[in-house]
Design an enzyme around this catalytic site. Structure first.
Site, PDB file in Angstrom:
ATOM      1  N   ASP A   2     -44.008  17.495 -20.765  1.00  0.00           N
ATOM      2  CA  ASP A   2     -43.352  18.600 -22.103  1.00  0.00           C
ATOM      3  C   ASP A   2     -42.028  19.115 -22.233  1.00  0.00           C
ATOM      4  OD1 ASP A   2     -44.111  20.396 -23.327  1.00  0.00           O
ATOM      5  OD2 ASP A   2     -45.065  21.773 -21.246  1.00  0.00           O
ATOM      6  N   ASN A   4     -39.742  19.468 -24.707  1.00  0.00           N
ATOM      7  CA  ASN A   4     -39.148  18.558 -25.292  1.00  0.00           C
ATOM      8  C   ASN A   4     -38.641  19.624 -26.586  1.00  0.00           C
ATOM      9  OD1 ASN A   4     -39.945  16.062 -24.575  1.00  0.00           O
ATOM     10  ND2 ASN A   4     -40.859  15.579 -26.293  1.00  0.00           N
ATOM     11  N   SER A  47     -51.259  15.132 -28.415  1.00  0.00           N
ATOM     12  CA  SER A  47     -52.515  15.267 -28.105  1.00  0.00           C
ATOM     13  C   SER A  47     -53.703  15.505 -29.554  1.00  0.00           C
ATOM     14  CB  SER A  47     -52.749  16.818 -27.452  1.00  0.00           C
ATOM     15  OG  SER A  47     -52.247  17.824 -28.021  1.00  0.00           O
ATOM     16  N   SER A  48     -55.122  15.617 -29.362  1.00  0.00           N
ATOM     17  CA  SER A  48     -55.571  16.183 -30.358  1.00  0.00           C
ATOM     18  C   SER A  48     -55.545  18.163 -31.331  1.00  0.00           C
ATOM     19  CB  SER A  48     -57.364  15.670 -29.845  1.00  0.00           C
ATOM     20  OG  SER A  48     -57.445  16.214 -28.934  1.00  0.00           O
ATOM     21  N   GLU A  49     -55.542  18.420 -30.226  1.00  0.00           N
ATOM     22  CA  GLU A  49     -54.230  19.650 -30.450  1.00  0.00           C
ATOM     23  C   GLU A  49     -52.774  20.333 -31.072  1.00  0.00           C
ATOM     24  OE1 GLU A  49     -56.002  19.570 -26.612  1.00  0.00           O
ATOM     25  OE2 GLU A  49     -57.997  20.248 -29.029  1.00  0.00           O
ATOM     26  N   ASN A  50     -52.226  18.688 -31.206  1.00  0.00           N
ATOM     27  CA  ASN A  50     -50.618  18.794 -31.646  1.00  0.00           C
ATOM     28  C   ASN A  50     -50.918  19.106 -33.575  1.00  0.00           C
ATOM     29  OD1 ASN A  50     -49.244  16.834 -29.016  1.00  0.00           O
ATOM     30  ND2 ASN A  50     -49.788  18.868 -29.708  1.00  0.00           N
ATOM     31  N   ARG A 176     -50.996  23.230 -16.006  1.00  0.00           N
ATOM     32  CA  ARG A 176     -52.313  23.315 -16.638  1.00  0.00           C
ATOM     33  C   ARG A 176     -52.378  21.402 -17.040  1.00  0.00           C
ATOM     34  NH1 ARG A 176     -49.565  27.032 -19.899  1.00  0.00           N
ATOM     35  NH2 ARG A 176     -48.956  26.336 -22.035  1.00  0.00           N
ATOM     36  N   LEU A 177     -53.393  21.472 -16.727  1.00  0.00           N
ATOM     37  CA  LEU A 177     -53.922  20.283 -17.353  1.00  0.00           C
ATOM     38  C   LEU A 177     -53.712  19.858 -18.841  1.00  0.00           C
ATOM     39  CD1 LEU A 177     -56.860  18.169 -15.646  1.00  0.00           C
ATOM     40  CD2 LEU A 177     -54.458  17.347 -16.049  1.00  0.00           C
TER      41      LEU A 177
HETATM   42  C1  FPP Z   1     -44.018  18.567 -25.419  1.00  0.00           C
HETATM   43  O1  FPP Z   1     -42.934  18.971 -25.763  1.00  0.00           O
HETATM   44  C2  FPP Z   1     -44.179  16.844 -26.320  1.00  0.00           C
HETATM   45  C3  FPP Z   1     -45.424  16.455 -27.286  1.00  0.00           C
HETATM   46  C4  FPP Z   1     -45.811  17.322 -27.581  1.00  0.00           C
HETATM   47  C5  FPP Z   1     -44.847  14.881 -27.201  1.00  0.00           C
HETATM   48  C6  FPP Z   1     -44.664  14.008 -26.453  1.00  0.00           C
HETATM   49  C7  FPP Z   1     -43.994  13.013 -27.189  1.00  0.00           C
HETATM   50  C8  FPP Z   1     -42.596  12.160 -26.590  1.00  0.00           C
HETATM   51  C9  FPP Z   1     -42.129  12.603 -25.781  1.00  0.00           C
HETATM   52  C10 FPP Z   1     -42.121  11.279 -27.602  1.00  0.00           C
HETATM   53  C11 FPP Z   1     -43.142  10.399 -28.467  1.00  0.00           C
HETATM   54  C12 FPP Z   1     -43.360   9.365 -27.542  1.00  0.00           C
HETATM   55  C13 FPP Z   1     -44.629   8.599 -29.292  1.00  0.00           C
HETATM   56  C14 FPP Z   1     -44.840   6.926 -28.003  1.00  0.00           C
HETATM   57  C15 FPP Z   1     -44.919   9.197 -29.746  1.00  0.00           C
HETATM   58  P1  FPP Z   1     -42.988  19.992 -26.897  1.00  0.00           P
HETATM   59  O2  FPP Z   1     -42.825  19.584 -28.109  1.00  0.00           O
HETATM   60  O3  FPP Z   1     -44.382  20.974 -26.579  1.00  0.00           O
HETATM   61  O4  FPP Z   1     -41.959  20.937 -26.020  1.00  0.00           O
HETATM   62  P2  FPP Z   1     -41.826  22.613 -26.156  1.00  0.00           P
HETATM   63  O5  FPP Z   1     -43.411  22.908 -25.042  1.00  0.00           O
HETATM   64  O6  FPP Z   1     -40.802  22.707 -25.575  1.00  0.00           O
HETATM   65  O7  FPP Z   1     -41.974  23.626 -27.344  1.00  0.00           O
END
Ligand code: FPP
Length: 229
Positions: A2, A4, A47-50, A176-177
């Site tokens: 989490d 990114n 995730s399925s919520e993404n 959280r999970l």
């Molecule tokens: C959460 O950060 C991260 C994700 C939803 C995706 C995780 C994905 C990667 C590390 C790269 C993709 C890797 C593969 C193999 C597909 P966020 O976007 O929720 O960050 P935030 O909480 O700061 O908004």
């Protein structure tokens, strides 16, 4: 994995930049875990919520998965890593599905380490799909509902054959999970880091394992000292 998006925003960059850095952190983590002798590593990649994110971000994450598999599969295979994928596959596009299948098929006989990619994964969805499949087995007369226990139900989960996680690490400050391995995490230990996923590296992993090693796991029983008294 989490944080990114926030990592990128802090640098005045688009969220996709953070996801790209996230893939680099993932690459280093898989290598680091292999060096540390970890046998199972599961990553929550989508995730399925993404799906509720803006379409452009969903597209970016799909593209990154494709790039990750196309670019890294050879190295993963060379290092003897077996790839498993958990999550709902039907609603993924055909090209993503076939890449995931290719990764699983190519590495099926590898035994050095296992990487489980949770993609289009949500625990409630997984448990619901498992319950539906088990119910179908019961209706077909293949299973006696009176004799069903947790070990039987587990066989219908996407994680059948995959050990429950000992340690779950979440970066990004939330504690959280978020619908990750709800069933499997019954006795997992948790380590939360305040920093964002792109800053995760092998020494973070070592730190988390060190914290884990100091925990006392009782699995619902008593600790050794109490037992002996
Ligand atoms: C959460 O950060 C991260 C994700 C939803 C995706 C995780 C994905 C990667 C590390 C790269 C993709 C890797 C593969 C193999 C597909 P966020 O976007 O929720 O960050 P935030 O909480 O700061 O908004």
């Amino acid at each position: 994995m989490d944080g990114n998006g926030r990592w990128a925003q802090m640098r005045g960059k688009p969220r996709a930049f953070g996801h790209e850095a996230g893939v680099e952190a993932l690459r280093n983590t898989v290598r680091g875990a292999g060096e540390l002798g970890i046998k199972w590593l599961t990553v929550y990649a989508f995730s399925s919520e993404n799906w509720s994110r803006p379409r452009s971000e969903v597209r970016d994450l799909m593209t990154l998965l494709k790039i990750f598999i196309r670019r890294d599969l050879k190295e993963i295979h060379r290092e003897g890593v077996r790839v498993h994928v958990i999550g709902e596959r039907e609603s993924l596009s055909a090209d993503i599905r076939s890449l995931l299948e290719e990764a699983e098929k190519l590495t099926v006989n590898n035994v050095n380490m296992n990487v489980v990619i949770a993609f289009n994964y949500g625990s409630r969805d997984e448990i619901t799909r498992a319950a539906i499949r088990m119910a179908a087995g019961i209706s077909a007369g293949n299973l006696d509902p009176k004799a069903v226990g947790p070990e039987d139900f587990e066989q219908y989960l996407d994680t059948a054959g995959i050990p429950d996680p000992d340690l779950i690490i979440r970066t990004g400050g939330e504690q959280r999970l978020s619908n990750f391995l709800l069933w499997q995490a019954a006795y997992s230990e948790f380590v939360f880091f305040p920093f964002f996923w792109p800053d995760f590296n092998k020494s973070s992993l070592v730190e988390a394992i060190h914290t884990f090693s100091e925990r006392e796991r009782r699995f619902g029983g008593l600790d050794a000292k109490v037992k002996a008294s």
